[in-house]
Scaffold this motif. Structure first.
Motif, PDB file in Angstrom:
ATOM      1  N   PHE A   1       8.777   3.562   9.308  1.00 46.99           N
ATOM      2  CA  PHE A   1       7.940   3.618   8.101  1.00 46.99           C
ATOM      3  C   PHE A   1       6.803   4.619   8.306  1.00 46.99           C
ATOM      4  O   PHE A   1       6.073   4.528   9.302  1.00 46.99           O
TER       5      PHE A   1
ATOM      6  N   ASN B   1       2.852  12.735   3.391  1.00 52.81           N
ATOM      7  CA  ASN B   1       2.186  13.784   2.601  1.00 52.81           C
ATOM      8  C   ASN B   1       2.371  13.501   1.134  1.00 52.81           C
ATOM      9  O   ASN B   1       3.436  13.044   0.725  1.00 52.81           O
ATOM     10  N   LYS B   2       1.356  13.752   0.370  1.00 55.23           N
ATOM     11  CA  LYS B   2       1.554  13.642  -1.072  1.00 55.23           C
ATOM     12  C   LYS B   2       1.159  14.960  -1.725  1.00 55.23           C
ATOM     13  O   LYS B   2       0.308  15.684  -1.214  1.00 55.23           O
ATOM     14  N   VAL B   3       1.832  15.218  -2.840  1.00 51.90           N
ATOM     15  CA  VAL B   3       1.547  16.469  -3.534  1.00 51.90           C
ATOM     16  C   VAL B   3       0.294  16.273  -4.376  1.00 51.90           C
ATOM     17  O   VAL B   3       0.197  15.335  -5.155  1.00 51.90           O
TER      18      VAL B   3
ATOM     19  N   LEU C   1      -1.228  11.080   2.824  1.00 53.92           N
ATOM     20  CA  LEU C   1      -1.046   9.808   2.126  1.00 53.92           C
ATOM     21  C   LEU C   1      -0.989   8.710   3.189  1.00 53.92           C
ATOM     22  O   LEU C   1      -0.261   8.839   4.175  1.00 53.92           O
TER      23      LEU C   1
ATOM     24  N   PRO D   1       0.037   5.030   3.266  1.00 52.33           N
ATOM     25  CA  PRO D   1       0.563   3.864   2.529  1.00 52.33           C
ATOM     26  C   PRO D   1      -0.020   2.542   3.011  1.00 52.33           C
ATOM     27  O   PRO D   1      -0.115   1.595   2.232  1.00 52.33           O
ATOM     28  N   GLU D   2      -0.399   2.462   4.279  1.00 52.26           N
ATOM     29  CA  GLU D   2      -0.969   1.207   4.793  1.00 52.26           C
ATOM     30  C   GLU D   2      -2.501   1.257   4.798  1.00 52.26           C
ATOM     31  O   GLU D   2      -3.145   0.596   5.620  1.00 52.26           O
TER      32      GLU D   2
ATOM     33  N   MET E   1      -4.972   0.998   7.953  1.00 51.49           N
ATOM     34  CA  MET E   1      -4.332   0.421   9.144  1.00 51.49           C
ATOM     35  C   MET E   1      -4.233   1.470  10.262  1.00 51.49           C
ATOM     36  O   MET E   1      -3.893   2.619  10.019  1.00 51.49           O
TER      37      MET E   1
ATOM     38  N   ARG F   1       4.592  -1.918  13.360  1.00 50.17           N
ATOM     39  CA  ARG F   1       3.761  -2.104  12.160  1.00 50.17           C
ATOM     40  C   ARG F   1       3.366  -3.562  11.977  1.00 50.17           C
ATOM     41  O   ARG F   1       2.228  -3.880  11.629  1.00 50.17           O
TER      42      ARG F   1
ATOM     43  N   PHE G   1      -0.378  -5.067  12.136  1.00 50.25           N
ATOM     44  CA  PHE G   1      -0.898  -5.820  10.994  1.00 50.25           C
ATOM     45  C   PHE G   1      -1.464  -7.162  11.456  1.00 50.25           C
ATOM     46  O   PHE G   1      -2.578  -7.551  11.068  1.00 50.25           O
TER      47      PHE G   1
ATOM     48  N   ALA H   1       8.875  13.421  -4.677  1.00 46.31           N
ATOM     49  CA  ALA H   1       7.705  13.157  -3.820  1.00 46.31           C
ATOM     50  C   ALA H   1       6.863  12.033  -4.421  1.00 46.31           C
ATOM     51  O   ALA H   1       6.392  11.144  -3.696  1.00 46.31           O
ATOM     52  N   LEU H   2       6.718  12.067  -5.746  1.00 47.84           N
ATOM     53  CA  LEU H   2       5.910  11.031  -6.407  1.00 47.84           C
ATOM     54  C   LEU H   2       6.577   9.661  -6.319  1.00 47.84           C
ATOM     55  O   LEU H   2       5.930   8.652  -6.086  1.00 47.84           O
TER      56      LEU H   2
ATOM     57  N   ARG I   1       8.680   8.735  -3.978  1.00 50.49           N
ATOM     58  CA  ARG I   1       8.600   8.296  -2.575  1.00 50.49           C
ATOM     59  C   ARG I   1       7.209   7.726  -2.291  1.00 50.49           C
ATOM     60  O   ARG I   1       7.066   6.707  -1.630  1.00 50.49           O
ATOM     61  N   GLU I   2       6.220   8.397  -2.868  1.00 54.51           N
ATOM     62  CA  GLU I   2       4.833   7.943  -2.698  1.00 54.51           C
ATOM     63  C   GLU I   2       4.680   6.517  -3.235  1.00 54.51           C
ATOM     64  O   GLU I   2       4.126   5.646  -2.572  1.00 54.51           O
TER      65      GLU I   2
ATOM     66  N   LEU J   1       6.566   4.012  -0.974  1.00 58.01           N
ATOM     67  CA  LEU J   1       5.839   3.733   0.275  1.00 58.01           C
ATOM     68  C   LEU J   1       4.656   2.803   0.022  1.00 58.01           C
ATOM     69  O   LEU J   1       4.422   1.876   0.792  1.00 58.01           O
ATOM     70  N   LEU J   2       3.945   3.061  -1.057  1.00 56.27           N
ATOM     71  CA  LEU J   2       2.779   2.221  -1.355  1.00 56.27           C
ATOM     72  C   LEU J   2       3.205   0.790  -1.671  1.00 56.27           C
ATOM     73  O   LEU J   2       2.546  -0.159  -1.273  1.00 56.27           O
TER      74      LEU J   2
ATOM     75  N   THR K   1       5.953  -0.752  -0.600  1.00 56.52           N
ATOM     76  CA  THR K   1       6.614  -1.448   0.508  1.00 56.52           C
ATOM     77  C   THR K   1       5.700  -1.584   1.727  1.00 56.52           C
ATOM     78  O   THR K   1       6.151  -2.014   2.778  1.00 56.52           O
ATOM     79  N   SER K   2       4.456  -1.208   1.589  1.00 57.15           N
ATOM     80  CA  SER K   2       3.535  -1.338   2.730  1.00 57.15           C
ATOM     81  C   SER K   2       3.208  -2.812   2.954  1.00 57.15           C
ATOM     82  O   SER K   2       3.149  -3.603   2.008  1.00 57.15           O
ATOM     83  N   LEU K   3       3.008  -3.173   4.210  1.00 58.53           N
ATOM     84  CA  LEU K   3       2.693  -4.568   4.547  1.00 58.53           C
ATOM     85  C   LEU K   3       1.383  -4.998   3.881  1.00 58.53           C
ATOM     86  O   LEU K   3       1.246  -6.140   3.447  1.00 58.53           O
ATOM     87  N   THR K   4       0.457  -4.072   3.815  1.00 56.03           N
ATOM     88  CA  THR K   4      -0.838  -4.369   3.201  1.00 56.03           C
ATOM     89  C   THR K   4      -0.635  -4.818   1.755  1.00 56.03           C
ATOM     90  O   THR K   4      -1.208  -5.814   1.311  1.00 56.03           O
TER      91      THR K   4
ATOM     92  N   ALA L   1       1.390  -8.207   1.583  1.00 55.67           N
ATOM     93  CA  ALA L   1       0.533  -9.345   1.938  1.00 55.67           C
ATOM     94  C   ALA L   1      -0.414  -9.675   0.789  1.00 55.67           C
ATOM     95  O   ALA L   1      -0.634 -10.841   0.458  1.00 55.67           O
TER      96      ALA L   1
ATOM     97  N   GLU M   1       0.523 -18.873   4.585  1.00 51.27           N
ATOM     98  CA  GLU M   1       0.990 -18.602   5.934  1.00 51.27           C
ATOM     99  C   GLU M   1       1.614 -19.870   6.530  1.00 51.27           C
ATOM    100  O   GLU M   1       1.051 -20.956   6.362  1.00 51.27           O
TER     101      GLU M   1
ATOM    102  N   GLN N   1       5.864 -24.601  13.132  1.00 50.94           N
ATOM    103  CA  GLN N   1       7.199 -24.060  13.325  1.00 50.94           C
ATOM    104  C   GLN N   1       8.056 -25.075  14.064  1.00 50.94           C
ATOM    105  O   GLN N   1       7.565 -25.816  14.912  1.00 50.94           O
TER     106      GLN N   1
END
Lengths: 559, 94
Positions: free
Chosen positions: A61, A66-68, A142, A144-145, A148, A218, A222, B51-52, B54-55, B58-59, B61-64, B67, B77, B81
């Protein structure tokens, strides 16, 4: 008649000579200059900015991609309704109208207005079809996290030429490989500015940057960040940090520090937080250092786990100073296992003195103390250890329990991890693989740096550390059913020649599962206020993270 | 004489037709430049769109982000267990 013919003949010859001479001047003498002038009329030279390489975590991941974005520029001569344009652009780009007005008044063909403008804003401007406003695509980072692993990543700023440059962390350390190489493109255009097929655009020299796949997991990063943040809030500390390594390979699985910054808006943060304290800050390790000293004494065969400490019945005097235990409790004839369990300073002074300063320093050198670990991050520091003749008896005594010596957290964690890896010290490494733009993948293999202690000593020391966790001060916080090796540490902060009694650096170092370690971890809490002790602050954070990691690795309890 | 006349005519016609062909090809090439420009713009637009997207991916699917969304949706949480060890005789026999 003949004279007229001759005159005509010479006139024509002369005329031809003049023409030939003129042609010679333009085509030979002035050829280069005219060629460039011509090129400037029909060729457009465009600088091709290479795409900066991405940084991906071990699951592939991209935590840095990079973002345009766009550079908005204006060609002042083409702007028709100046006031309307200024009002509209200033409101959309959030720049005050006076600045735009000043830019448009400049006697230039081309003026930049704003960089890093997103696609939505660009489309809004385009829809209005304002004359004289243009866009140039460019790449920005860019994240995404979000923030982090900010200290690990670093950030991308500008150098003195206005070019992108990585600072701190991976961006700084691997800047040359990440940035790539810029090139040029030439495009022939007709009088109306349209491209001509016969002179297609040609790109030369541009090479995109290399991408990096790092060992950072990752999920672990986290977990570490979340637990650390909660811990700092719970213990009302000034800050804190966590580092997690795979002791068998030296792979850095996670590294987090607070206070931190957001690499996207790094300029909004104080420059003090840019440095990664895990590799750049020095601190007194306190009792966590005892594990290295005891392992050295065991390996040097001057003590055994069952060796009794004959001087542990009370404080000891050295050079006019009285050395006490942290809680002023004394255990006469306690064994070395008990010394580690009780974190007994007097017992450590005994073990250190049995080994002697020369051998102790030699062992510490092999553990990597006083040396750079070689981690691939920008900003690592390591002060050299003094030579043996510069250590006074009191210094040797305090060194045995981790006072009067400064180390970086990574230095301590790297050395300590050797105990978890059958005595082998590995080079801590963040990057696992490098991907070139040509599709080649370069794998960075693990590297053994040193073997400070034997596998047998490592096993014995591990058992002593397991006992310290199971029966020591922090036993209340440990996850039940797991064999975890570890050691607490509480070091006072030296201020103006003395130790501040109320301010401490609380820490816990350990690894798990002790019999087949998957991770080694160091947790440091800076100046906690709810309690000053490592066993009551850093240890619970360590065990919270360890509990999550054991679940993450699907490791069941064994006891 | 007649043969010569025919040859001259053919050469003349050939010159004329080749000249016309050159004009047509040149004209076609200059127009193709515009098509090329359009194709290049289209390619850039698709690349930008990718690109947009994908951007966005990514945003999202980020863990941040996951969560944060999980917390908003009421996920909690796991505090306990259950470990099933090999010593427990679970469903060994019918």
């Amino acid at each position: 008649m003949t004279a007229r013919l001759r005159f005509t003949f010479f006139f024509i010859v002369f005329s031809f000579l003049v023409i030939i001479g003129r042609l010679f001047y333009w085509q030979i003498v002035k050829a280069e200059e005219l060629s460039l002038l011509g090129q400037s009329q029909y060729d457009a030279f465009v600088k091709i900015t290479p795409k900066r390489g991405e940084i991906k975590t071990s699951d592939g991941f991209p935590i840095v991609a990079n973002k345009v974005s766009f550079l908005v520029f204006a060609t002042p001569k083409e702007v028709k309704e100046k006031n309307k344009t200024i009002d509209f652009i200033s409101s959309l780009l959030t720049i005050d109208s006076a600045t735009i007005s000043a830019q448009l008044s400049l006697p230039r063909f081309w003026v930049p207005l704003k960089t890093g403008v997103d696609n939505a804003t660009k489309e809004m401007i385009e829809k209005t079809r304002i004359a004289g406003i243009g866009f140039e695509p460019q790449f920005t980072r860019l994240y995404p996290e979000s923030s982090m692993a900010a200290h690990l990543i670093g950030f991308v700023g500008k150098d003195e030429n206005g070019e992108d440059k990585g600072y701190f962390g991976l961006e700084g350390f691997y800047n040359r490989q990440l940035r790539g190489k810029s090139g040029m493109a030439v495009q022939a255009r007709d009088a109306l500015g349209r491209p001509i097929l016969s002179r297609m655009s040609g790109k030369t020299g541009a090479i995109d940057g290399r991408s990096f796949i790092v060992n950072i997991d990752r999920a672990i990063q986290f977990i570490a960040e979340k637990r650390l943040k909660k811990g700092i809030e719970r213990y009302q500390a000034s800050g804190g940090m966590v580092g997690i390594l795979d002791p068998k390979t030296g792979n850095v699985l996670a590294m987090a520090s607070y206070p931190s910054f957001d690499p996207k808006t790094y300029w909004e943060f104080s420059e003090d937080v840019y440095k990664n304290p895990f590799i750049s800050n020095l601190y007194e390790p306190g009792s966590t250092f005892k594990a290295l000293v005891m392992a050295s004494a065991l390996d040097g065969k001057v003590v055994k786990p069952e060796t009794k400490c004959p001087v542990c019945g009370g404080p000891v005097n050295l050079g006019g100073y009285e050395i006490r235990t942290w809680n002023n409790k004394y255990y006469q004839n306690s064994t070395m296992t008990d010394v580690i369990m009780h974190s007994d300073n007097i017992g450590m002074v005994y073990a250190g003195s049995m080994l002697g300063i020369d051998r102790l320093l030699s062992y510490l050198n092999k553990f990597g103390i006083g040396q750079l670990t070689g981690i691939d991050l920008q900003g690592e520091v390591a002060p050299n250890l003094r030579s043996a003749d510069k250590w006074y008896p009191l210094d040797i005594a305090t060194l045995s329990f981790g006072q009067g010596i400064s180390v970086t957290p990574i230095e301590l964690l790297s050395g300590f991890s050797a105990i978890a890896n059958e005595g082998r010290r590995m080079e801590p490494h963040v990057v696992a693989k490098i991907q070139t733009p040509e599709g080649e993948t370069i794998v960075i293999p693990p590297k053994v740096l040193e073997q400070p202690i034997s596998p047998t000593t490592a096993k014995v020391m591990t058992e002593m550390l397991i006992n310290a966790v199971s029966n020591g001060e922090a036993k209340w916080a440990r996850p039940k059913g797991y064999r975890i090796a570890g050691k607490t540490g509480t070091s006072q902060i030296p201020i103006a020649g003395h130790y501040d009694p109320d301010k401490t650096i609380a820490s816990f170092i350990g690894f798990a599962p002790a019999d087949d370690p998957k991770f080694s971890m160091l947790v440091i809490v800076d100046r906690p206020t709810t309690s000053i002790y490592g066993s009551e602050t850093a240890a619970p954070i360590f065990f919270d993270i360890a509990r999550d990691l054991l679940t993450y690795y699907n490791i069941p309890p064994t006891e | 004489m007649k043969k010569q006349h025919i040859i001259v005519t053919i050469v003349f016609l050939l010159i004329i037709s080749l000249s016309i062909l050159q004009v047509v090809v040149s004209n076609s090439l200059s127009i193709t430049g515009i098509t090329l420009s359009r194709l290049e713009t289209e390619l850039t637009n698709y690349q930008r769109e990718n690109a947009l997207l994908r951007e966005k991916m990514l945003l999202n699917t980020s863990l941040t982000q996951i969560a944060s969304k999980a917390a908003t949706l009421g996920f909690e949480e796991g505090k306990s267990q259950i470990v099933v060890g090999s010593l427990l005789p679970i469903a060994l026999r019918p």
